[in-house]
Design a protein around this motif. Sequence first.
Motif, PDB file in Angstrom:
ATOM      1  N   HIS A 257      10.631 -32.911 -17.071  1.00 47.66           N
ATOM      2  CA  HIS A 257      10.647 -32.986 -15.612  1.00 47.66           C
ATOM      3  C   HIS A 257      11.132 -31.596 -15.035  1.00 47.66           C
ATOM      4  CE1 HIS A 257      15.162 -33.087 -16.120  1.00 47.66           C
ATOM      5  NE2 HIS A 257      14.925 -33.884 -17.090  1.00 47.66           N
ATOM      6  N   SER A 260      17.217 -29.676 -13.610  1.00 51.12           N
ATOM      7  CA  SER A 260      18.132 -29.950 -12.369  1.00 51.12           C
ATOM      8  C   SER A 260      18.892 -28.600 -12.332  1.00 51.12           C
ATOM      9  CB  SER A 260      19.205 -31.109 -12.659  1.00 51.12           C
ATOM     10  OG  SER A 260      20.154 -30.614 -13.759  1.00 51.12           O
ATOM     11  N   ARG A 261      19.766 -28.368 -11.429  1.00 53.84           N
ATOM     12  CA  ARG A 261      20.440 -27.187 -11.186  1.00 53.84           C
ATOM     13  C   ARG A 261      21.305 -27.042 -12.564  1.00 53.84           C
ATOM     14  NH1 ARG A 261      24.471 -25.544  -6.276  1.00 53.84           N
ATOM     15  NH2 ARG A 261      25.234 -23.728  -7.362  1.00 53.84           N
ATOM     16  N   GLU A 263      21.284 -28.380 -15.332  1.00 58.78           N
ATOM     17  CA  GLU A 263      20.541 -28.359 -16.656  1.00 58.78           C
ATOM     18  C   GLU A 263      20.144 -26.828 -16.753  1.00 58.78           C
ATOM     19  OE1 GLU A 263      18.298 -32.512 -17.433  1.00 58.78           O
ATOM     20  OE2 GLU A 263      17.476 -30.930 -16.049  1.00 58.78           O
ATOM     21  N   ARG A 292      15.042 -22.679  -8.803  1.00 62.52           N
ATOM     22  CA  ARG A 292      16.226 -22.574  -9.796  1.00 62.52           C
ATOM     23  C   ARG A 292      16.349 -20.917 -10.095  1.00 62.52           C
ATOM     24  NH1 ARG A 292      16.963 -26.807  -8.169  1.00 62.52           N
ATOM     25  NH2 ARG A 292      16.710 -28.682  -9.219  1.00 62.52           N
TER      26      ARG A 292
END
Length: 654
Positions: A257, A260-261, A263, A292
Amino acid sequence: MPAVVPRSVLYLALPVLLFAAWAGGELDQRGILLPLVAVLWLGQLAADRGYRRASRWLLIPVGLATLAIAATYLLAENWLSVAALQHWLDRLPGYWPLFSARPPVLAVCVVFGLTLNVLLLSRLGLGSPMLLLLAALCLSWLTLRSLTPTPLNASSRVGEPLAVVTALWLLWLSQTLALLPVLRRYWQRILPPLTVGGLIALLAMISWHEQRESDNQRLYRLTVSDGDNIATLLASETAAHLKAMRRFTSFWNMLGHTPSRAEWEQQAKRYHDDFGYFRNIAYIDPQGTVIRVYPLRGNRSVLGINLYASGSPAQAALDRPLVYGIEGQTGIVDFLQGGRGVISYLPVRDTIDGTIRGAVGMVVSVDRLLNTLLAQSDNQNRAVTLSGNGQIYFHYGPLGSLADWHYQKMVALGTDETMLSVQPTLEWLLIQRERLPEVTLIFGLLLAYLLHMVLYIYRRLAQQHQLASQANDSLREEMDKRERLQREIEWLARHDELTQLPNRRQLLRWIDARQMQLPMALMICDIDHFKSVNDHFGHPEGDRYLKTLADRCRVPVEQAGGLFARYGGEEFVACLPTCSREQALAVAEALRKTVQESGLILFSGEPVTLSIGVSVTESPPLERDRLFQAADEALYRAKQRGRNRIVEANAHEK
Ligand SMILES: Nc1nc2c(ncn2[C@@H]2O[C@H](COP(=O)(O)OP(=O)(O)OP(=O)(O)O)[C@@H](O)[C@H]2O)c(=O)[nH]1
């Protein structure tokens, strides 16, 4: 006329010097040499005008200054470092970088040679011609170096502005012209030592040149290997960070996926910290939007930007991961958030279905990358630049006081080929350069001078020795001549020159020396009518008669152990020691006969005859005068009685 020529040449050097001061290169290139040459000019002028003391006061400091400069070429770095020298130079008013302010070693040698020559009053015996020859050799080389471009990779200055060189030539010429009359006079004596010295000097110069060239090459090679090291380091570093990024990307491939920020920040931070020169690490979605970015600080402006829409120069490189699923890289580009560098894009592909879910963007700042690499290097004595497309991308190290040569190498940075250029600092060159070439040059010139002096003195002594032995020979000849003359004079004092017979003085001495050899007979012989011989045949013929009779008559007398002497005029005396009366009369008869049969004739045709008066002393004492008187009277009687006869003195007359 000869005095005018050198002086006018000397005067001519002044305007040339002034021109050199006004124009001709950077001022710091002439800051030290020009004042030295100017004072040399003044000192030479003072010497020329006869102000010797003033000349000495001017030239001794010039000589000492040139020696000090020469010493800076010779002393090893750990004895007197370039930094220490520069420190002293910095105390002087003005800016004096050692590399460009210090005159070339050849110019130093020329000034020292010319100064020394004036200080030694251009004396032949002190090697003046050799000093001028050495100065000429160095000046020729310096002129050549000044006319031709600086040799590649030179590690010290080699030329001088031509005006300065011309001024030095004029000073040299004026000294040489002044010496010319002496050179013309003694050239035979000077030429051999001058040739030997000149050859040694030439060898020293060639050897110096070779050593300097190879030292230049050595320094160039050091710079080459430094440049190559940087290029290798750059390539391996680029490979290392690409490899790391591939590892980083494979993590997102497997994640399944969009990160996320939190991660993203957690993973990217590790890589960002490992390679201090990443500008940022970004995640770009399949549409080209940066979703990101790590770190956020300084890169916030790119977050949310669509790289296709923003007109980013990286679009073509971005197509490769997003459209074709392969790695893409830019050349050197200007970043949207400022700065310059290379961006690498790596595709993030789902490991299960293989769909492209975006790309990892790795932004490497050229400045940070090279600064990080170069800061690790031991050598900080050079400037490193990276350039391409007519612009400089990067510069590391000092901006000024650099060598006028550099080493260049093409290096790949992203998709661009850039030029890596390494340029050493002048200080590093000065520290690194070998001292041996200058030691060879200066000591070679010194050896040439000393060898010349030894040969010259040897030749002069040999010539003086030759002159002395010639004088000795002629003195000996003169003495021999005088001795011969003396002997001749002594002989003449005892002999008659015409007949070569002992003269009256010798006869008397001879008799006196034989006082005890009795009985002694004395005969006075007189040629008859000799006057008529002279009158009729002439005096020279009379002389010949006398000589002939003397030669013939001396034989029987000397055979009898006596002496036959010329007593005067045409009178001869025979003296016979230890001789009896009978023997004496026999000798007298022999004499008379000899003359009569000599073949000499009178004008009348009659033979020349001899009258003899004989006197014998039987017992002592020998009274010489009485003996003579008796013989003389006997002779008188012989003449009286008709000549050509022998008359013996009466017993009482003896
Ligand atoms: N050619 C020559 N003649 C000389 C020399 N010395 C003396 N006479 C000459 O000898 C001559 C001597 O002459 P007189 O003594 O007068 O007598 P004379 O002619 O020999 O006759 P007499 O009475 O026989 O002795 C003179 O004419 C001298 O000039 C000499 O050295 N050379």
